[in-house]
Design a protein around this motif. Structure first.
Motif, PDB file in Angstrom:
ATOM      1  N   GLY A 157       0.215  -9.641 -42.194  1.00 19.49           N
ATOM      2  CA  GLY A 157       0.342 -11.074 -41.972  1.00 19.49           C
ATOM      3  C   GLY A 157       0.186 -11.866 -43.254  1.00 19.49           C
ATOM      4  N   GLU A 158      -0.184 -13.120 -43.089  1.00 21.25           N
ATOM      5  CA  GLU A 158      -0.316 -14.027 -44.233  1.00 21.25           C
ATOM      6  C   GLU A 158      -1.684 -13.907 -44.905  1.00 21.25           C
ATOM      7  N   LEU A 159      -2.756 -13.934 -44.096  1.00 17.61           N
ATOM      8  CA  LEU A 159      -4.102 -14.081 -44.659  1.00 17.61           C
ATOM      9  C   LEU A 159      -5.036 -12.974 -44.184  1.00 17.61           C
ATOM     10  N   LEU A 160      -5.762 -12.393 -45.139  1.00 14.04           N
ATOM     11  CA  LEU A 160      -6.847 -11.452 -44.876  1.00 14.04           C
ATOM     12  C   LEU A 160      -8.127 -12.024 -45.460  1.00 14.04           C
ATOM     13  N   ILE A 161      -9.217 -11.967 -44.685  1.00 16.64           N
ATOM     14  CA  ILE A 161     -10.528 -12.424 -45.149  1.00 16.64           C
ATOM     15  C   ILE A 161     -11.498 -11.253 -45.092  1.00 16.64           C
ATOM     16  N   ASN A 162     -12.258 -11.058 -46.166  1.00 18.85           N
ATOM     17  CA  ASN A 162     -13.292 -10.023 -46.247  1.00 18.85           C
ATOM     18  C   ASN A 162     -14.637 -10.705 -46.500  1.00 18.85           C
ATOM     19  N   LEU A 163     -15.604 -10.482 -45.611  1.00 20.18           N
ATOM     20  CA  LEU A 163     -16.954 -11.015 -45.795  1.00 20.18           C
ATOM     21  C   LEU A 163     -17.905  -9.857 -46.001  1.00 20.18           C
ATOM     22  N   SER A 164     -18.589  -9.844 -47.139  1.00 18.31           N
ATOM     23  CA  SER A 164     -19.499  -8.746 -47.441  1.00 18.31           C
ATOM     24  C   SER A 164     -20.774  -9.270 -48.067  1.00 18.31           C
ATOM     25  N   CYS A 165     -21.873  -8.569 -47.788  1.00 12.98           N
ATOM     26  CA  CYS A 165     -23.157  -8.958 -48.366  1.00 12.98           C
ATOM     27  C   CYS A 165     -23.134  -8.839 -49.884  1.00 12.98           C
ATOM     28  N   GLY A 166     -22.532  -7.761 -50.398  1.00 12.94           N
ATOM     29  CA  GLY A 166     -22.436  -7.548 -51.838  1.00 12.94           C
ATOM     30  C   GLY A 166     -20.995  -7.621 -52.296  1.00 12.94           C
ATOM     31  N   PRO A 167     -20.718  -7.186 -53.511  1.00  8.60           N
ATOM     32  CA  PRO A 167     -19.353  -7.230 -54.043  1.00  8.60           C
ATOM     33  C   PRO A 167     -18.522  -6.046 -53.554  1.00  8.60           C
ATOM     34  N   PHE A 168     -18.603  -5.789 -52.239  1.00  8.13           N
ATOM     35  CA  PHE A 168     -17.957  -4.615 -51.660  1.00  8.13           C
ATOM     36  C   PHE A 168     -16.621  -5.018 -51.036  1.00  8.13           C
ATOM     37  N   PHE A 169     -15.634  -5.196 -51.882  1.00  8.20           N
ATOM     38  CA  PHE A 169     -14.307  -5.566 -51.413  1.00  8.20           C
ATOM     39  C   PHE A 169     -13.323  -4.416 -51.562  1.00  8.20           C
ATOM     40  N   GLN A 198     -24.619 -14.597 -57.342  1.00  8.26           N
ATOM     41  CA  GLN A 198     -24.522 -13.407 -58.190  1.00  8.26           C
ATOM     42  C   GLN A 198     -23.338 -12.538 -57.785  1.00  8.26           C
ATOM     43  N   VAL A 199     -23.119 -12.418 -56.483  1.00  8.19           N
ATOM     44  CA  VAL A 199     -21.984 -11.627 -56.004  1.00  8.19           C
ATOM     45  C   VAL A 199     -20.668 -12.282 -56.409  1.00  8.19           C
ATOM     46  N   ILE A 200     -20.589 -13.599 -56.254  1.00  8.24           N
ATOM     47  CA  ILE A 200     -19.377 -14.317 -56.661  1.00  8.24           C
ATOM     48  C   ILE A 200     -19.093 -14.074 -58.136  1.00  8.24           C
ATOM     49  N   ALA A 201     -20.125 -14.147 -58.961  1.00  7.30           N
ATOM     50  CA  ALA A 201     -19.939 -13.950 -60.404  1.00  7.30           C
ATOM     51  C   ALA A 201     -19.401 -12.557 -60.714  1.00  7.30           C
ATOM     52  N   LEU A 202     -19.909 -11.536 -60.009  1.00  4.49           N
ATOM     53  CA  LEU A 202     -19.435 -10.169 -60.224  1.00  4.49           C
ATOM     54  C   LEU A 202     -17.981 -10.002 -59.803  1.00  4.49           C
ATOM     55  N   ILE A 203     -17.625 -10.587 -58.658  1.00  5.04           N
ATOM     56  CA  ILE A 203     -16.239 -10.488 -58.189  1.00  5.04           C
ATOM     57  C   ILE A 203     -15.299 -11.191 -59.157  1.00  5.04           C
ATOM     58  N   GLU A 204     -15.694 -12.368 -59.609  1.00  5.06           N
ATOM     59  CA  GLU A 204     -14.847 -13.121 -60.546  1.00  5.06           C
ATOM     60  C   GLU A 204     -14.688 -12.373 -61.865  1.00  5.06           C
ATOM     61  N   LYS A 205     -15.737 -11.703 -62.298  1.00  9.55           N
ATOM     62  CA  LYS A 205     -15.653 -10.914 -63.528  1.00  9.55           C
ATOM     63  C   LYS A 205     -14.607  -9.806 -63.377  1.00  9.55           C
ATOM     64  N   TRP A 206     -14.616  -9.151 -62.200  1.00 12.44           N
ATOM     65  CA  TRP A 206     -13.610  -8.114 -61.930  1.00 12.44           C
ATOM     66  C   TRP A 206     -12.214  -8.717 -61.826  1.00 12.44           C
ATOM     67  N   ARG A 207     -12.129  -9.836 -61.149  1.00  9.42           N
ATOM     68  CA  ARG A 207     -10.831 -10.494 -60.929  1.00  9.42           C
ATOM     69  C   ARG A 207     -10.177 -10.885 -62.246  1.00  9.42           C
ATOM     70  N   ASN A 208     -10.996 -11.252 -63.246  1.00  7.94           N
ATOM     71  CA  ASN A 208     -10.484 -11.725 -64.528  1.00  7.94           C
ATOM     72  C   ASN A 208     -10.514 -10.657 -65.614  1.00  7.94           C
ATOM     73  N   ASN A 209     -10.794  -9.386 -65.224  1.00  5.67           N
ATOM     74  CA  ASN A 209     -10.806  -8.271 -66.177  1.00  5.67           C
ATOM     75  C   ASN A 209     -11.750  -8.513 -67.353  1.00  5.67           C
ATOM     76  N   GLU A 210     -12.910  -9.067 -67.071  1.00  5.52           N
ATOM     77  CA  GLU A 210     -13.878  -9.352 -68.131  1.00  5.52           C
ATOM     78  C   GLU A 210     -14.688  -8.103 -68.463  1.00  5.52           C
ATOM     79  N   PRO A 211     -15.230  -8.049 -69.674  1.00  2.00           N
ATOM     80  CA  PRO A 211     -16.068  -6.897 -70.050  1.00  2.00           C
ATOM     81  C   PRO A 211     -17.249  -6.736 -69.095  1.00  2.00           C
ATOM     82  N   GLY A 212     -17.563  -5.478 -68.772  1.00  2.26           N
ATOM     83  CA  GLY A 212     -18.676  -5.204 -67.875  1.00  2.26           C
ATOM     84  C   GLY A 212     -18.353  -5.396 -66.409  1.00  2.26           C
ATOM     85  N   ALA A 213     -17.069  -5.538 -66.065  1.00  3.20           N
ATOM     86  CA  ALA A 213     -16.676  -5.749 -64.672  1.00  3.20           C
ATOM     87  C   ALA A 213     -16.890  -4.478 -63.855  1.00  3.20           C
ATOM     88  N   LEU A 214     -16.997  -4.647 -62.548  1.00  2.00           N
ATOM     89  CA  LEU A 214     -17.100  -3.510 -61.645  1.00  2.00           C
ATOM     90  C   LEU A 214     -15.884  -2.602 -61.796  1.00  2.00           C
TER      91      LEU A 214
END
Length: 269
Positions: free
Chosen positions: A54-66, A87-103
């Motif tokens: 479909g159009e939209l998928l939503i994932n809700l997780s306690c940690g950065p478990f996407f 803190q979880v948002i910051a970790l996800i954004e770091k991964w999303r933007n390919n920043e050093p130290g990302a998950l």
């Protein structure tokens, strides 16, 4: 702990999301097979069937478990990741933007791509997922709209991995949180619920967090009472026969359910 708000404060102060990933889902974790690898074939089967899209998928997780979104990302135009703390948002954004130290979720992406026929395609899969994420937002599962103040169209698919039972302290709260999360999903939409069974605690670093203890029969009942029809359900018994001092779950359950479409009653003239 006596309430959601007590747990929320605990998570915000003491739950280090990078350490949680390292302990339970990293490529070197003793729990990796239990927490991720064994589940991926069924998850990939669900999303490769052609019926969950479909159009939209939503994932809700306690940690950065996407990582559960990886086998689904081909099937949806937009993806929203809900996070429990800043803190979880910051970790996800770091991964999303390919920043050093990302998950690093490459070990999961490789398995998914292998299941889909080309293990070497994982960098493209990662880029696709990063490009489809439209929002990374904080949620509150006690709100009727957990993403408030943001209002989104109802999703075609909602993934709840280790979410409700982490935040709630009793079964009534779990059921209430499930109903709240369900407001994000359109009628006829697909729910993917992943949770640990018969678990009372989990350790992250040196801190012991409580976990709502539930079993398969309760999960089935909660879904039925929230107007879901179970399409597929599988319980994966614990294979990690060590580290019981870190967490005491007996198994992991994955449920694919469909949100019922209300029956409209027309009055006779």
């Amino acid at each position: 702990m006596s309430s959601y708000f007590d747990l929320k404060e605990l998570h915000e102060q003491y739950l280090k999301p990078d350490m949680a990933v390292g302990t339970y889902t990293s490529k070197d974790s003793a729990f990796l097979d239990d927490s991720v690898i064994k589940i991926l074939p069924l998850l990939n089967k669900i999303f490769s069937s052609g019926g969950v899209k479909g159009e939209l998928l939503i994932n809700l997780s306690c940690g950065p478990f996407f990582q559960w979104v990886i086998p689904a990302c081909d099937n949806f135009s937009d993806i929203v990741l809900g996070a429990s703390t800043d803190q979880v948002i910051a970790l996800i954004e770091k991964w999303r933007n390919n920043e050093p130290g990302a998950l690093d979720w490459s070990h999961v992406a490789k398995v998914v791509c292998e299941l889909q026929g080309n293990r070497d395609a994982w960098p493209e899969k990662k880029n696709m997922l990063q490009g489809k994420i439209t929002h990374v937002v904080k949620y509150n599962i006690t709100n009727i709209n957990p993403l408030s103040p943001i209002t989104l169209p109802q999703a075609d698919c909602l993934i709840l991995p280790h979410c409700l039972e982490i935040h709630m302290t009793d079964k009534e709260g779990f059921c209430s949180a499930l109903r709240n999360a369900s407001t994000l999903l359109k009628n006829g939409g697909h729910l993917i619920l992943i949770t640990a069974l018969e678990q009372t605690f989990y350790m992250v670093a040196d801190f012991k967090f409580p976990h709502l203890c539930i079993d398969e029969s309760f999960v089935r009942k909660a879904l039925s009472e929230a107007d879901y029809v179970i399409e597929e359900l599988q319980v994966f018994p614990r294979m990690c026969n060590q580290l019981h001092d870190l967490t005491d779950y007996s198994s992991v359950i994955l449920v694919h359910a469909r949100k019922s479409i209300p029956v409209s009653c027309s009055q006779k003239p």
